[in-house]
Design a protein around this motif. Structure first.
Motif, PDB file in Angstrom:
ATOM      1  N   MET A 142       0.804  -1.493  -0.100  1.00  0.00           N
ATOM      2  CA  MET A 142      -0.243  -0.139  -0.160  1.00  0.00           C
ATOM      3  C   MET A 142       0.794   1.714   0.373  1.00  0.00           C
ATOM      4  N   GLY A 143       2.259   1.030  -0.324  1.00  0.00           N
ATOM      5  CA  GLY A 143       3.141   2.098  -0.198  1.00  0.00           C
ATOM      6  C   GLY A 143       3.189   3.400   1.278  1.00  0.00           C
ATOM      7  N   PHE A 144       3.219   2.188   2.326  1.00  0.00           N
ATOM      8  CA  PHE A 144       3.614   2.855   3.623  1.00  0.00           C
ATOM      9  C   PHE A 144       5.247   2.719   3.928  1.00  0.00           C
ATOM     10  N   ALA A 145       5.827   2.134   3.774  1.00  0.00           N
ATOM     11  CA  ALA A 145       7.447   1.942   3.325  1.00  0.00           C
ATOM     12  C   ALA A 145       7.519   2.680   4.148  1.00  0.00           C
ATOM     13  N   GLU A 146       8.124   3.715   3.405  1.00  0.00           N
ATOM     14  CA  GLU A 146       9.071   4.979   4.135  1.00  0.00           C
ATOM     15  C   GLU A 146       8.429   5.063   5.628  1.00  0.00           C
ATOM     16  N   ASP A 147       6.760   5.611   5.383  1.00  0.00           N
ATOM     17  CA  ASP A 147       6.655   5.987   6.648  1.00  0.00           C
ATOM     18  C   ASP A 147       6.085   5.282   8.101  1.00  0.00           C
ATOM     19  N   ALA A 148       6.329   3.238   7.665  1.00  0.00           N
ATOM     20  CA  ALA A 148       6.907   2.539   8.722  1.00  0.00           C
ATOM     21  C   ALA A 148       8.563   2.881   9.168  1.00  0.00           C
ATOM     22  N   GLN A 149       9.405   3.074   8.274  1.00  0.00           N
ATOM     23  CA  GLN A 149      10.301   3.458   8.372  1.00  0.00           C
ATOM     24  C   GLN A 149      10.764   4.732   9.340  1.00  0.00           C
ATOM     25  N   ARG A 150      10.160   5.577   9.207  1.00  0.00           N
ATOM     26  CA  ARG A 150      10.269   6.761   9.114  1.00  0.00           C
ATOM     27  C   ARG A 150       9.930   6.831  11.008  1.00  0.00           C
ATOM     28  N   LEU A 151       8.503   5.527  11.388  1.00  0.00           N
ATOM     29  CA  LEU A 151       8.104   5.669  12.932  1.00  0.00           C
ATOM     30  C   LEU A 151       9.109   5.219  13.411  1.00  0.00           C
ATOM     31  N   ALA A 152       9.327   3.971  12.608  1.00  0.00           N
ATOM     32  CA  ALA A 152      10.630   3.143  13.553  1.00  0.00           C
ATOM     33  C   ALA A 152      11.603   3.370  13.895  1.00  0.00           C
ATOM     34  N   GLU A 153      12.222   4.861  13.069  1.00  0.00           N
ATOM     35  CA  GLU A 153      12.815   5.573  13.538  1.00  0.00           C
ATOM     36  C   GLU A 153      13.121   6.609  14.383  1.00  0.00           C
ATOM     37  N   ALA A 154      12.129   6.400  14.865  1.00  0.00           N
ATOM     38  CA  ALA A 154      12.240   7.194  15.904  1.00  0.00           C
ATOM     39  C   ALA A 154      11.664   6.906  17.300  1.00  0.00           C
ATOM     40  N   CYS A 155      11.729   5.392  16.806  1.00  0.00           N
ATOM     41  CA  CYS A 155      11.340   4.820  18.561  1.00  0.00           C
ATOM     42  C   CYS A 155      12.113   4.848  19.609  1.00  0.00           C
ATOM     43  N   GLY A 156      12.400   4.308  20.429  1.00  0.00           N
ATOM     44  CA  GLY A 156      13.552   4.704  21.775  1.00  0.00           C
ATOM     45  C   GLY A 156      14.039   3.619  21.535  1.00  0.00           C
ATOM     46  N   PRO A 157      14.778   2.824  21.926  1.00  0.00           N
ATOM     47  CA  PRO A 157      15.486   1.432  22.219  1.00  0.00           C
ATOM     48  C   PRO A 157      14.550   0.073  22.641  1.00  0.00           C
ATOM     49  N   HIS A 158      13.974  -0.710  21.513  1.00  0.00           N
ATOM     50  CA  HIS A 158      12.617  -1.593  21.223  1.00  0.00           C
ATOM     51  C   HIS A 158      12.640  -2.573  20.212  1.00  0.00           C
ATOM     52  N   GLN A 159      11.911  -3.209  21.086  1.00  0.00           N
ATOM     53  CA  GLN A 159      11.962  -5.007  20.346  1.00  0.00           C
ATOM     54  C   GLN A 159      10.811  -5.006  19.098  1.00  0.00           C
ATOM     55  N   THR A 160      11.368  -5.453  18.260  1.00  0.00           N
ATOM     56  CA  THR A 160      10.457  -5.284  17.473  1.00  0.00           C
ATOM     57  C   THR A 160      10.084  -6.418  16.955  1.00  0.00           C
ATOM     58  N   LEU A 161       8.381  -7.380  16.302  1.00  0.00           N
ATOM     59  CA  LEU A 161       8.314  -7.417  16.278  1.00  0.00           C
ATOM     60  C   LEU A 161       7.399  -7.793  14.250  1.00  0.00           C
ATOM     61  N   LEU A 162       7.651  -8.197  13.901  1.00  0.00           N
ATOM     62  CA  LEU A 162       7.280  -7.962  12.451  1.00  0.00           C
ATOM     63  C   LEU A 162       5.981  -9.301  12.031  1.00  0.00           C
ATOM     64  N   PHE A 163       5.330  -9.242  11.376  1.00  0.00           N
ATOM     65  CA  PHE A 163       4.373 -10.068  11.631  1.00  0.00           C
ATOM     66  C   PHE A 163       3.865 -10.221   9.606  1.00  0.00           C
ATOM     67  N   SER A 164       3.542 -11.023   9.062  1.00  0.00           N
ATOM     68  CA  SER A 164       3.135 -11.438   7.861  1.00  0.00           C
ATOM     69  C   SER A 164       2.365 -12.323   7.125  1.00  0.00           C
ATOM     70  N   ALA A 165       1.953 -12.379   5.972  1.00  0.00           N
ATOM     71  CA  ALA A 165       0.688 -13.665   5.401  1.00  0.00           C
ATOM     72  C   ALA A 165       1.562 -14.506   4.553  1.00  0.00           C
TER      73      ALA A 165
END
Length: 441
Positions: free
Chosen positions: A161-184
């Motif tokens: 849907m074209g959200f790659a840049e937005d999603a990565q920008r939000l990830a970069e704005a987070c402090g030290p964190h755990q990331t869980l990525l799910f996909s079908a």
């Protein structure tokens, strides 16, 4: 048993209250490493229990020892591609967190911007779509420096849907964190790039390959001559198949509206859902389907994700989806959580190659089906080798003919052979045209 997991007692109480007994395969595989704080990339089919697989570890981490005071900051961020999926995830977070002090909030498009900004100052868990969250980030309303857990759900669809840049920008704005990525699905190069950027030394869990998706769903194709023929087939299927609820997918809003009008005129209780519908109409469509006020939803791919309706057991692809992943997401609406379902794709000559490529992608062969009452002329492409020989022999015969005789034969006319007249179709393939009689008649 969920008691085998090192979950907080308040979460185990909620699990028992909700009558969750045995964890699904994705829950059994993902919850333990998630509780250990590891980054995860999980591939599992739609309807397999993915939401609980990340919600329970997330809540457990935020609870800590259960005695800490509520902190007025966003400590977890869950990103999803659609409003509908975000709304459903909020409900799941509230269900599993019903005995905790943790508060969750929803931020998607179509809601009051200032109200959302005020709400975000009073919650622990933020659930939203990337586009709207970026708007708040640009306005200075989105402090993410205290985020401890970041979740990407339906990450493959988010990229589509074209959200790659937005999603990565939000990830970069987070402090030290755990990331869980799910996909079908495994996704393409874009998803692999995203995984490399947002996950640190992740554990990869592939619970199923795309060829194993929706084993409880029969997958069929029916050949059709044109769009009007497809409309007749849809009407026949909705009249004769046994189902509780159904979705008919089209590739365009125009076709969705047209088909919806046809069904309503025929007395079918239906609703239409596509990108031009506002949030109120989208919510109304899904609520009516869930409640049983309507049995059929005509939709574009905006509904292929984020739609979890109990009793949805029939999917019809009026138009073949443009990729194997989109096909997986569509038929993922039915046959969920071990249930049975039926997915029927209507195939014109322009759809055949795409359908074949999806079969190869899934490493499956769809069941061929014919409806006697509506059997069309087109039955799939002829054998290429055989057609090549026929073409060659025809060419040789043509070369031997006398040019003058050939020209004379072209001018010969005669009465039309008896039999059923052919059907003429309008330019857009949408409706039959009546053949005009010659003036001589």
């Amino acid at each position: 048993m969920f008691a085998q997991f090192a979950l907080h007692e308040r979460l185990l109480k909620a699990v028992a209250e909700l009558n969750f007994v045995e964890p699904t395969p994705v829950q059994a595989a993902a919850i333990p490493p998630a509780l250990e704080g590891k980054d995860l990339r999980v591939i599992a089919q739609t309807g397999s229990g993915k939401t609980a697989a990340f919600v329970l570890p997330l809540l457990n981490r935020l609870l800590g020892d259960g005695n800490s005071k509520q902190r007025l900051s966003i400590r977890a961020l869950i990103l999803l591609p659609t409003r509908e999926l975000a709304q459903q995830t909020l409900k799941e977070v509230e269900r599993f967190g019903q005995f905790t002090f943790l508060k969750a909030g929803l931020v998607t498009g179509g809601e009051d911007f200032k109200v959302q900004a005020a709400m975000m100052r009073k919650i622990d868990i933020l659930i939203g779509t990337p586009g709207r969250l970026i708007e708040h980030a640009n306005a200075g309303n989105l402090p993410l420096d205290e985020v401890e857990v970041l979740v990407f759900d339906e990450a493959d669809r988010m990229l589509d849907m074209g959200f790659a840049e937005d999603a990565q920008r939000l990830a970069e704005a987070c402090g030290p964190h755990q990331t869980l990525l799910f996909s079908a699905t495994t996704g393409g190069n874009g998803l692999r790039e995203m995984v490399a950027k947002v996950l640190k030394d992740p554990q990869h869990l592939m619970l199923n390959s795309v060829s194993q998706l929706n084993e409880g769903t029969r997958q069929q194709i029916i050949t059709a001559d044109h769009n009007y023929h497809k409309e007749q087939l849809v009407d026949w299927l909705l009249t004769n198949e046994a189902y509780d609820k159904a979705i008919v997918f089209t590739n365009t809003r125009v076709q969705a509206d047209r088909l919806y009008g046809k069904l309503v005129t025929a007395g079918v209780k239906a609703f239409v859902l596509h990108g031009e519908k506002d949030q109120k109409d989208r919510k109304l469509a899904i609520d009516r389907l869930r409640q049983g006020a309507v049995k059929v939803l005509v939709a574009t791919d905006v509904a292929a994700r984020g739609l979890d309706v109990e009793g949805l057991d029939l999917v019809i692809n009026f138009d073949m989806p443009r990729s194997g992943d989109e096909y997986v997401h569509r038929i993922g609406r039915t046959g969920r959580a071990g249930g049975e379902g039926l997915a029927v794709s209507l195939i014109c000559h322009t759809d055949w190659n795409l359908m074949s490529s999806i079969e190869r992608y899934l490493k499956q062969r769809f069941e061929r089906r014919t409806i006697k009452e509506l059997k069309g002329v087109y039955q799939g492409p002829k054998n290429l080798k055989a057609s090549g020989k026929a073409a060659g022999s025809k060419k040789k015969k043509t070369e031997k003919k006398d040019p003058k005789k050939a020209s004379a034969s072209k001018r010969k006319t005669g009465p039309r052979p008896a039999g059923k007249p052919s059907v003429l179709v309008s330019a857009d393939g949408s409706a039959p045209l009546k053949r005009k009689k010659p003036a001589a008649e």
